[in-house]
Design an enzyme around this catalytic site. Sequence first.
Site, PDB file in Angstrom:
ATOM      1  NE  ARG A   1      -2.893  -1.546  -0.535  1.00 30.69           N
ATOM      2  CZ  ARG A   1      -2.632  -2.789  -0.995  1.00 30.69           C
ATOM      3  NH1 ARG A   1      -2.456  -3.793  -0.167  1.00 30.69           N
ATOM      4  NH2 ARG A   1      -2.525  -3.021  -2.283  1.00 30.69           N
TER       5      ARG A   1
ATOM      6  CD  GLN B   1     -14.118   6.786   7.360  1.00 30.53           C
ATOM      7  OE1 GLN B   1     -14.489   5.665   7.670  1.00 30.53           O
ATOM      8  NE2 GLN B   1     -14.775   7.511   6.481  1.00 30.53           N
ATOM      9  CG  ASN B   2      -8.824   8.222   2.958  1.00 34.52           C
ATOM     10  OD1 ASN B   2      -9.619   7.310   3.204  1.00 34.52           O
ATOM     11  ND2 ASN B   2      -9.041   9.127   2.020  1.00 34.52           N
TER      12      ASN B   2
ATOM     13  CG  ASP C   1      -4.349   8.691   1.319  1.00 38.20           C
ATOM     14  OD1 ASP C   1      -4.370   9.886   1.655  1.00 38.20           O
ATOM     15  OD2 ASP C   1      -5.322   8.130   0.772  1.00 38.20           O
TER      16      ASP C   1
ATOM     17  CG  HIS D   1      -9.486   4.714  10.402  1.00 44.66           C
ATOM     18  ND1 HIS D   1     -10.339   4.292   9.397  1.00 44.66           N
ATOM     19  CD2 HIS D   1     -10.282   4.926  11.491  1.00 44.66           C
ATOM     20  CE1 HIS D   1     -11.589   4.253   9.859  1.00 44.66           C
ATOM     21  NE2 HIS D   1     -11.579   4.646  11.115  1.00 44.66           N
TER      22      HIS D   1
ATOM     23  N   GLY E   1     -16.721  10.217  -0.288  1.00 44.63           N
ATOM     24  CA  GLY E   1     -16.029   8.972  -0.614  1.00 44.63           C
ATOM     25  C   GLY E   1     -15.909   7.962   0.504  1.00 44.63           C
ATOM     26  CB  THR E   2     -16.709   7.353   3.759  1.00 53.63           C
ATOM     27  OG1 THR E   2     -16.833   6.276   4.693  1.00 53.63           O
ATOM     28  CG2 THR E   2     -17.683   8.455   4.129  1.00 53.63           C
ATOM     29  CB  SER E   3     -18.930   2.382   2.191  1.00 57.12           C
ATOM     30  OG  SER E   3     -18.112   1.961   3.262  1.00 57.12           O
TER      31      SER E   3
HETATM   32  N1  APR Z   1     -15.205   9.780  -5.494  1.00 57.06           N
HETATM   33  C1  APR Z   1     -15.975   9.689  -4.379  1.00 57.06           C
HETATM   34  N2  APR Z   1     -16.344   8.526  -3.833  1.00 57.06           N
HETATM   35  C2  APR Z   1     -15.934   7.404  -4.422  1.00 57.06           C
HETATM   36  C3  APR Z   1     -15.126   7.410  -5.592  1.00 57.06           C
HETATM   37  C4  APR Z   1     -14.771   8.679  -6.131  1.00 57.06           C
HETATM   38  N3  APR Z   1     -14.020   8.790  -7.224  1.00 57.06           N
HETATM   39  N4  APR Z   1     -14.873   6.134  -5.932  1.00 57.06           N
HETATM   40  C5  APR Z   1     -15.487   5.368  -5.031  1.00 57.06           C
HETATM   41  N5  APR Z   1     -16.132   6.105  -4.111  1.00 57.06           N
HETATM   42  C6  APR Z   1     -16.904   5.677  -2.943  1.00 57.06           C
HETATM   43  C7  APR Z   1     -17.575   4.332  -3.050  1.00 57.06           C
HETATM   44  O1  APR Z   1     -18.834   4.431  -3.694  1.00 57.06           O
HETATM   45  C8  APR Z   1     -17.691   3.898  -1.583  1.00 57.06           C
HETATM   46  O2  APR Z   1     -18.920   4.326  -1.028  1.00 57.06           O
HETATM   47  O3  APR Z   1     -15.992   5.532  -1.876  1.00 57.06           O
HETATM   48  C9  APR Z   1     -16.540   4.639  -0.906  1.00 57.06           C
HETATM   49  C10 APR Z   1     -15.425   3.740  -0.404  1.00 57.06           C
HETATM   50  O4  APR Z   1     -15.904   2.954   0.636  1.00 57.06           O
HETATM   51  P1  APR Z   1     -14.963   1.965   1.460  1.00 57.06           P
HETATM   52  O5  APR Z   1     -14.135   1.178   0.511  1.00 57.06           O
HETATM   53  O6  APR Z   1     -15.799   1.232   2.420  1.00 57.06           O
HETATM   54  O7  APR Z   1     -13.943   2.963   2.196  1.00 57.06           O
HETATM   55  P2  APR Z   1     -14.137   3.748   3.582  1.00 57.06           P
HETATM   56  O8  APR Z   1     -15.554   4.135   3.776  1.00 57.06           O
HETATM   57  O9  APR Z   1     -13.122   4.811   3.607  1.00 57.06           O
HETATM   58  O10 APR Z   1     -13.766   2.635   4.632  1.00 57.06           O
HETATM   59  C11 APR Z   1     -13.684   2.968   5.999  1.00 57.06           C
HETATM   60  O11 APR Z   1     -12.800   0.813   6.451  1.00 57.06           O
HETATM   61  O12 APR Z   1     -11.444  -1.071   6.221  1.00 57.06           O
HETATM   62  C12 APR Z   1     -11.545   0.191   6.574  1.00 57.06           C
HETATM   63  O13 APR Z   1      -9.881   1.235   7.725  1.00 57.06           O
HETATM   64  C13 APR Z   1     -10.454   1.168   6.444  1.00 57.06           C
HETATM   65  O14 APR Z   1     -10.601   3.560   6.688  1.00 57.06           O
HETATM   66  C14 APR Z   1     -11.196   2.431   6.098  1.00 57.06           C
HETATM   67  C15 APR Z   1     -12.586   2.184   6.658  1.00 57.06           C
END
Ligand code: APR
Length: 231
Positions: free
Chosen positions: A56, A86-87, A89, A104, A172-174
């Site tokens: 990573r 939460q990133n 990076d 995180h 950009g978070t789920s």
């Molecule tokens: N712009 C905006 N959002 C986007 C893009 C984009 N270009 N591409 C994808 N997404 C969205 C997706 O639709 C999804 O809802 O980003 C989200 C990513 O979700 P996750 O992969 O679940 O990431 P995140 O929410 O940051 O996860 C939270 O989980 O495992 C852990 O520790 C890790 O910090 C992370 C935490």
Amino acid sequence: MKKLVVLSGAGMSAESGLRTFREMGGLWEEYDVYEVASPGGWQKDRELVLRFYNERRKQLLEAEPNAGHLGLVELEKFFEVWIVTQNIDDLHERAGSSRILHLHGEIRKARSTADPSLVYDIEGWKLEEGDLCEKGSQLRPHVVWFGETLPEAPLAAALDLSENCDLFLVIGTSSMVQPAASLPRYALRSKIFTIEVNPEPTQISEIANEYIQSNSGIALPKLLEEMKKYL
Ligand code: APR
């Protein structure tokens, strides 16, 4: 200046070429999260965990901030912007944002397994077995694993900011991982106008005051152009 709080997740960095976690082709589809990102996984196979984070980190060093990160920097002309991410990076830092809280942890840092107050910058991308802190203990990635508690100070600040700001952006978070997923709910409960940016709807999309169904690299420059009209 009015205060803008941004909660960012993996989608924020997707357009920089970094994979998200839960989407199709996401990291948790290829890797078992408990094997590579939990205290149990570390006990079982340190080498595997270190390799996962080295990969990573290597990709991160080759990546650049995208138009979304840069848009958030520009928003500092209009707001006191606080980024709660939460990133792990450092793309918000490299883009030039001024106020960043990492919930995180940070992948470019290592922490002593004996004394968590000992945190070091990692030169390059490799952290290996035998890399020790000044007290002679193995170093681990300075990130929060599943089953671990979040660092207290940034979390407390994030909770406070979420209830005490003028505008809240969720990007950009789920919104599947707590406690970060609750922050937009706290903002909404405090009657703070909340906007979500995500190409896919989440549990926040319906309750947000505005849902922008778009990639952050497209939505943020547009949002900025709109705001410039009011300069
Ligand atoms: N712009 C905006 N959002 C986007 C893009 C984009 N270009 N591409 C994808 N997404 C969205 C997706 O639709 C999804 O809802 O980003 C989200 C990513 O979700 P996750 O992969 O679940 O990431 P995140 O929410 O940051 O996860 C939270 O989980 O495992 C852990 O520790 C890790 O910090 C992370 C935490």
